[in-house]
Structures are given as structure tokens and as C-alpha cells.
Write a protein that holds these residues in place. Structure first.
Motif: not given
Length: 290
Positions: A59-66
């Protein structure tokens, strides 16, 4: 958190998995949300009562989830114990060594010490490496960095092949599942082998809200709820884990508010009768999230 949100959190049931872990039956999906936008979406979801976040490298959004988990304090301490975080391996990173390396990057981006579930995202039968990858998953579980192991989009033949190679059934199979694409054969196989079924696209990306020439709308009106709530309630009554996605706080709240009504046997049967031959997403036999 307000009274309604606290009540919603308390009412969300959990599904006990074959490994003994318990997963909240309703989670918040992260698909197709940009990394810039996903932080506020996760924060909103946590605020209204979600305690299950479904992420993925693809989804290319794990940094934002973190960022959201860190800024809300849900990445450590007692709050972390109350939260279930799933993420998935990118298909291009399958393989023993590459999976371990990929996980190191993912867990750092999520700003976590462990994830509750790590999943194979697609079976890629045309480039099968699931058995080799699973050995890496087992190592991560033994190290305490992953609690539960699962798969996504696995058909019975893929589940059987994995079991032959590694001698273990996954705890969860996350599949496309909604009223017009019920995958009854896959669901039956999973139930036979004590594999929990988790539905993504539980409303066919919104298409099933209008399913059955007004069937869903009529049932919704009878209960004074939304069409989305009717469909999600149908999943709940089937024992399915659901991960609806919404970037809107009110819809997030609505998608949790599923436990103040129940479908009648007739209504449930009417939704069962909506099953059809067309999926909304991709074919597991040919697709990869590279």
C-alpha cells in the motif's frame, strides 16, 4: 474518546484464532490511502474506537501508519497491548532472506517492536515461493516479532500446497468477500481447517450497496441503519473478520456501529441469494502486488 466511541470499542467482538490469539472482528483498512493522508486516517480511526489496523507494504503507506501510532502512543506500553496491527509482505520480497530483510524495514517504518499478524499478500502460483517464505515467517514468530501468521488471496489448492510444504495451516486467510462474491468453496475449506476468514472489499468497493435491485436498501430502512451497516452486519453474523476502509470519521464510526441490531433469518437469506460470478478485484491465479 467520547461515550459512543468507548461503547463501540467495548462492543467489538474478537475472533479466537487457531494459534490462541484473538483478533478484533472489525478493523480499519489502509488500501489506496496516500502516505501523507494515512496518518490522519489512522488517528481518526483510533479515536472513534478501532483497535485493529490492516496495513501492507504494497500500500506504500506504512511510514504514515507508523507516524500515527507513534503520535497517539499506540506503538508502545499498555495502549500497544490493546491494538492489533496486521501488515503484509510485498510479493517481490518473497523468499527466506528477502522476507526477513523486508520485515526489518517494515517494522521500522511502522515504529513497532512487533506486529500482531504478518501475511503473504498473494500466492503467486506462477512464481511460487510461499513455503520458503513461510520459514522466515516462523522464525519471526519464534523471535517474538510476529504473533500470528496469515495469508491473503489463497485458494484451497494454494492452502493445501503450503500445508504440504510446511506442515502448518495459516491462522487467517484474507480474501475478497462480499454479497455478490461470496467464495463459498474457499470459505468452506477454511472453516474445515480452522482458518479464520477475513473479508477485504467487504462491500465490493461500494458496488454492493445497491445490490439486489434495492434489497440492501430495503433491509437498511427496516432497521434504520445504512446499507453499509447491513452488509457489514451480514459479515459479522457469518463469523467473518471485516476490514472496511473509510477516510471519513463519520463513516468510520458508522462502520463500527454494527452491534445494536440483527438481521432476521429471512433478511440474511436474501443477502445470501445475492451471490454472483463477478469479482471486484484481482484474480489470485494471475495477480501480484510486486
Amino acid at each position: 474518546m467520547g461515550i459512543e466511541e468507548r461503547r463501540a470499542t467495548a462492543e467489538i467482538p474478537s475472533v479466537v484464532l487457531r494459534d490462541g490469539n484473538s483478533i478484533p472482528q472489525v478493523g480499519l483498512g489502509m488500501l489506496r490511502i496516500s502516505d501523507d493522508d494515512v496518518t490522519s486516517v489512522v488517528k481518526s480511526g483510533l479515536d472513534v474506537g478501532y483497535r485493529h489496523i490492516d496495513a501492507a507494504a504494497g500500500y506504500d503507506n506504512e511510514p504514515g501508519v507508523g507516524r500515527a501510532l507513534s503520535e497517539t502512543g499506540f506503538n508502545a506500553g499498555q495502549a500497544r497491548k490493546m491494538l492489533w496491527v496486521t501488515t503484509k509482505l510485498k510479493d517481490s520480497k518473497q523468499g527466506y532472506g528477502s522476507a526477513l530483510k523486508a520485515f526489518d524495514r517494515q517494522i521500522n517504518e511502522l515504529r513497532l517492536d512487533y506486529v500482531d499478524m504478518y501475511m503473504l499478500h498473494w500466492p503467486t502460483p506462477f512464481d511460487w515461493r510461499s513455503g520458503e517464505t513461510w520459514k522466515a515467517f516462523v522464525r519471526l514468530r519464534e523471535e517474538g516479532r510476529v504473533r500470528t501468521l496469515g495469508v491473503c488471496n489463497f485458494m484451497p489448492e494454494h492452502l493445501e500446497r503450503l500445508h504440504r510444504e510446511i506442515g502448518e495451516w495459516p491462522a487467517v486467510n484474507q480474501i475478497e468477500l462480499h454479497p455478490t462474491w461470496q467464495q463459498r468453496e474457499v470459505v468452506a475449506f477454511c472453516k474445515q481447517h480452522d482458518i479464520a476468514v477475513e473479508a477485504y472489499s467487504p462491500m465490493a468497493r461500494g458496488a454492493d450497496l445497491n445490490a439486489g435491485d434495492g434489497t440492501i436498501a430495503r433491509i437498511a430502512a427496516a432497521h434504520d441503519v445504512s446499507e453499509a451497516q447491513v452488509i457489514l452486519r451480514w459479515h459479522i453474523e457469518n463469523g467473518t473478520i471485516v476490514i472496511p476502509k473509510s477516510v471519513h470519521t463519520q463513516r468510520q464510526r458508522e462502520n463500527l456501529n454494527l452491534f445494536g441490531f440483527a438481521l432476521t433469518p429471512t433478511e440474511h437469506a436474501e443477502i445470501e441469494a445475492l451471490d454472483g460470478p463477478v469479482r471486484a478485484g484481482h484474480d489470485p491465479m494471475t495477480f501480484t502486488y510486486a
